[in-house]
Motif scaffolding. Structure first.
Motif, short mmCIF file in Angstrom:
data_model
loop_
_atom_site.label_atom_id
_atom_site.label_comp_id
_atom_site.label_asym_id
_atom_site.label_seq_id
_atom_site.Cartn_x
_atom_site.Cartn_y
_atom_site.Cartn_z
N LYS A 20 0.83 -1.21 0.00
CA LYS A 20 0.00 0.00 0.00
C LYS A 20 0.87 1.26 0.00
N THR A 21 1.95 1.22 0.74
CA THR A 21 2.88 2.36 0.78
C THR A 21 3.46 2.63 -0.60
N VAL A 22 3.89 1.59 -1.26
CA VAL A 22 4.45 1.72 -2.62
C VAL A 22 3.41 2.30 -3.56
N GLU A 23 2.18 1.81 -3.47
CA GLU A 23 1.11 2.32 -4.33
C GLU A 23 0.83 3.79 -4.04
N ASP A 24 0.81 4.16 -2.77
CA ASP A 24 0.60 5.57 -2.40
C ASP A 24 1.71 6.44 -2.98
N MET A 25 2.93 5.95 -2.95
CA MET A 25 4.06 6.72 -3.48
C MET A 25 3.97 6.83 -5.01
N ARG A 26 3.51 5.77 -5.66
CA ARG A 26 3.31 5.84 -7.12
C ARG A 26 2.27 6.90 -7.47
N GLU A 27 1.18 6.92 -6.71
CA GLU A 27 0.13 7.90 -6.95
C GLU A 27 0.65 9.32 -6.73
N ALA A 28 1.43 9.51 -5.69
CA ALA A 28 1.99 10.83 -5.40
C ALA A 28 2.95 11.26 -6.51
N ARG A 29 3.67 10.32 -7.04
CA ARG A 29 4.64 10.63 -8.10
C ARG A 29 3.94 11.00 -9.40
N GLU A 39 6.66 14.88 1.41
CA GLU A 39 5.62 13.95 0.95
C GLU A 39 5.99 12.51 1.32
N TRP A 40 7.23 12.16 1.12
CA TRP A 40 7.70 10.81 1.43
C TRP A 40 7.53 10.52 2.92
N GLN A 41 7.92 11.48 3.75
CA GLN A 41 7.79 11.30 5.20
C GLN A 41 6.33 11.19 5.60
N ASP A 42 5.47 12.02 5.01
CA ASP A 42 4.04 11.97 5.33
C ASP A 42 3.42 10.63 4.93
N LEU A 44 4.94 7.76 4.52
CA LEU A 44 5.48 6.71 5.37
C LEU A 44 4.81 6.74 6.75
N ALA A 45 4.66 7.93 7.31
CA ALA A 45 4.02 8.06 8.63
C ALA A 45 2.57 7.58 8.58
N GLU A 46 1.83 7.96 7.55
CA GLU A 46 0.44 7.53 7.43
C GLU A 46 0.33 6.02 7.36
N ASN A 47 1.20 5.41 6.57
CA ASN A 47 1.14 3.96 6.41
C ASN A 47 1.60 3.23 7.66
N LEU A 48 2.55 3.78 8.38
CA LEU A 48 2.96 3.15 9.64
C LEU A 48 1.83 3.26 10.67
N LEU A 49 1.12 4.38 10.66
CA LEU A 49 -0.02 4.53 11.57
C LEU A 49 -1.13 3.54 11.25
N GLU A 50 -1.29 3.19 9.98
CA GLU A 50 -2.28 2.19 9.61
C GLU A 50 -1.83 0.78 10.03
N LEU A 51 -0.55 0.57 10.12
CA LEU A 51 0.00 -0.73 10.45
C LEU A 51 -0.18 -1.05 11.95
N VAL A 52 -0.03 -0.08 12.79
CA VAL A 52 -0.06 -0.30 14.24
C VAL A 52 -1.37 -0.95 14.71
N PRO A 53 -2.55 -0.43 14.35
CA PRO A 53 -3.77 -1.08 14.83
C PRO A 53 -3.95 -2.51 14.31
N GLN A 54 -3.49 -2.75 13.09
CA GLN A 54 -3.59 -4.10 12.54
C GLN A 54 -2.75 -5.09 13.36
#
Length: 64
Positions: A20-29, A39-42, A44-54
């Motif tokens: 999902k992170t790779v796909e988000d980065m492709r979309e941003a690019r 953008e890269w840091q944001d 990555l942070a968003e995707n890590l935050l999604e990972l924690v609850p899972q």
């Protein structure tokens, strides 16, 4: 207390989140053909935050 860690499932959750992170980065690019450091840091942070609850849910499910 000993925690049960379902390593295979943990690895699968991490792999899916990386995809999902790779796909988000492709979309941003696609917007301007580059990703700024901010953008890269944001992303990555968003995707890590999604990972924690899972991961928390996985551990909770296997230790009750």
């Amino acid at each position: 207390m000993k925690l049960k860690i379902p390593w295979w499932q943990v690895s699968q959750v991490i792999i899916e989140q990386v995809k999902k992170t790779v796909e988000d980065m492709r979309e941003a690019r696609q917007d301007d053909n580059r990703i700024t450091k901010e953008e890269w840091q944001d992303l990555l942070a968003e995707n890590l935050l999604e990972l924690v609850p899972q991961l928390a849910q996985l551990l909770h499910d296997h230790n009750n």
